[in-house]
Write an enzyme that holds these catalytic residues in place. Structure first.
Site, PDB file in Angstrom:
ATOM      1  N   ASP A 181      20.153-102.051 -36.827  1.00 62.87           N
ATOM      2  CA  ASP A 181      18.943-102.701 -36.303  1.00 62.87           C
ATOM      3  C   ASP A 181      19.333-103.496 -35.061  1.00 62.87           C
ATOM      4  O   ASP A 181      20.046-104.491 -35.152  1.00 62.87           O
ATOM      5  CB  ASP A 181      18.354-103.622 -37.376  1.00 62.87           C
ATOM      6  CG  ASP A 181      16.969-104.147 -37.015  1.00 62.87           C
ATOM      7  OD1 ASP A 181      16.690-104.313 -35.816  1.00 62.87           O
ATOM      8  OD2 ASP A 181      16.177-104.401 -37.945  1.00 62.87           O
ATOM      9  N   HIS A 205      16.212-100.391 -37.482  1.00 61.41           N
ATOM     10  CA  HIS A 205      15.000-101.128 -37.814  1.00 61.41           C
ATOM     11  C   HIS A 205      13.929-100.131 -38.284  1.00 61.41           C
ATOM     12  O   HIS A 205      13.921 -98.978 -37.876  1.00 61.41           O
ATOM     13  CB  HIS A 205      14.488-101.880 -36.580  1.00 61.41           C
ATOM     14  CG  HIS A 205      13.374-102.834 -36.874  1.00 61.41           C
ATOM     15  ND1 HIS A 205      13.578-104.030 -37.520  1.00 61.41           N
ATOM     16  CD2 HIS A 205      12.051-102.758 -36.608  1.00 61.41           C
ATOM     17  CE1 HIS A 205      12.416-104.664 -37.644  1.00 61.41           C
ATOM     18  NE2 HIS A 205      11.479-103.907 -37.098  1.00 61.41           N
ATOM     19  N   CYS A 248       8.981-105.607 -41.212  1.00 62.93           N
ATOM     20  CA  CYS A 248       9.069-106.005 -39.804  1.00 62.93           C
ATOM     21  C   CYS A 248       8.493-107.413 -39.650  1.00 62.93           C
ATOM     22  O   CYS A 248       9.022-108.371 -40.219  1.00 62.93           O
ATOM     23  CB  CYS A 248       8.346-104.963 -38.957  1.00 62.93           C
ATOM     24  SG  CYS A 248       8.269-105.238 -37.186  1.00 62.93           S
TER      25      CYS A 248
END
Length: 282
Positions: free
Chosen positions: A218, A250, A159
């Site tokens: 995502d 994600h 991330c």
């Protein structure tokens, strides 16, 4: 002479790591992966930096060494239990894994419950230059302990840490390889003075090959950005590779969250190991 005094240790927002999982990630999934410390030396350490010490989690085999070094870069949630567990997973594979708390000066995000608050109050105030220096300090610490073989240096991040992984590969000429999990690739007009560049801006500056692991579903990182990064790597003639998982959202590696996708996560982990071995981090 500058009248600006250096930051003292007492002014650091975090002097120890957060315990457990960040509040904003609760409730934690029932099937969360937990890696034990059997055969490992694992726990919190202090990393000396130019303005004090930052806390970090490190894990390594308890016998042998020196071991190849892997920097583990936190998600937006800081160095909480999931990132510590990733360090232990790497240690079980024979690495010295280090996750420095890269928000130590700006704040403890583990106690915040709102993602926007985490970003506005802490993450947006963390300079990329500070992060690069702190990661360099973690490498220096690994070398000084005598337990880390920094000639075999890798980095992986998730991330927020995925973007940092790309940036660090453009920063450190001694890095052998990086693996970036769903890190933002383009600023899309969001570049700031503290975070001026994104991976796509630095594709031609990479000093080590990076494996990017992304999810087609995502919503924060569109497929067009992933394809643009692929093209940028190709154009710059850099040894990078990007894998796009068709059904993955994600944070598909985050086994403690609903976003976890077992098949993609396990495949990505296998690819990480192969990438590190192929490029001299083993």
């Amino acid at each position: 002479m500058s009248d600006k005094l250096p930051i003292s240790r007492r002014e650091f927002a975090m002097t120890t790591l957060a315990a457990g999982f960040a509040l904003s990630t609760q409730p934690v999934a029932a099937d969360t992966i937990t890696t034990d410390t059997k055969g490992l030396t694992a726990g919190e350490v202090k990393i000396p930096v130019k303005d004090g010490d930052i806390p970090a989690y490190r894990a390594a085999p308890d016998k042998g060494g020196p071991f190849p070094v892997v920097l583990v870069v936190q998600e937006i949630f800081g160095v909480h239990e999931h990132i510590k567990d990733v360090c232990r997973r790497l240690a079980k594979l024979g690495y010295l894994a280090i996750a420095p708390e890269l928000y130590a000066r700006q704040g403890d995000v583990s106690k915040l419950t709102d993602i926007q608050e985490i970003f506005s109050k802490v993450v947006s105030k963390v300079p990329d230059s500070q992060v690069m220096n702190d990661l360099d300090a973690a490498v220096a610490w690994a070398k000084k302990t005598g337990n880390g073989d920094t000639a075999k240096l890798g980095i992986t991040g998730f991330c927020w840490g995925g973007r940092i992984t790309w940036l660090y590969a453009a920063h450190n000429k001694d890095l052998k390889a990086g693996v970036a999990w769903y890190g933002r690739l383009s600023g899309a007009g969001k570049s700031t003075e503290l975070q001026p560049k994104y991976p796509i801006d630095l594709a031609g500056d990479l000093k080590a090959p990076v494996l990017g692991l992304y999810g087609e579903k995502d919503t924060g990182i569109p497929v067009k950005d992933v394809e643009a990064m692929r093209e940028a790597l190709k154009k710059a003639d850099k040894l990078g590779e990007i894998v796009l998982y068709p059904e993955a959202p994600h944070a598909f590696y985050a086994d403690y969250r609903p976003s976890y996708r077992k098949e993609a996560a396990e495949d990505g982990w296998k690819r990480l190991q192969a990438w590190f071995k192929k490029n001299g981090v083993a």
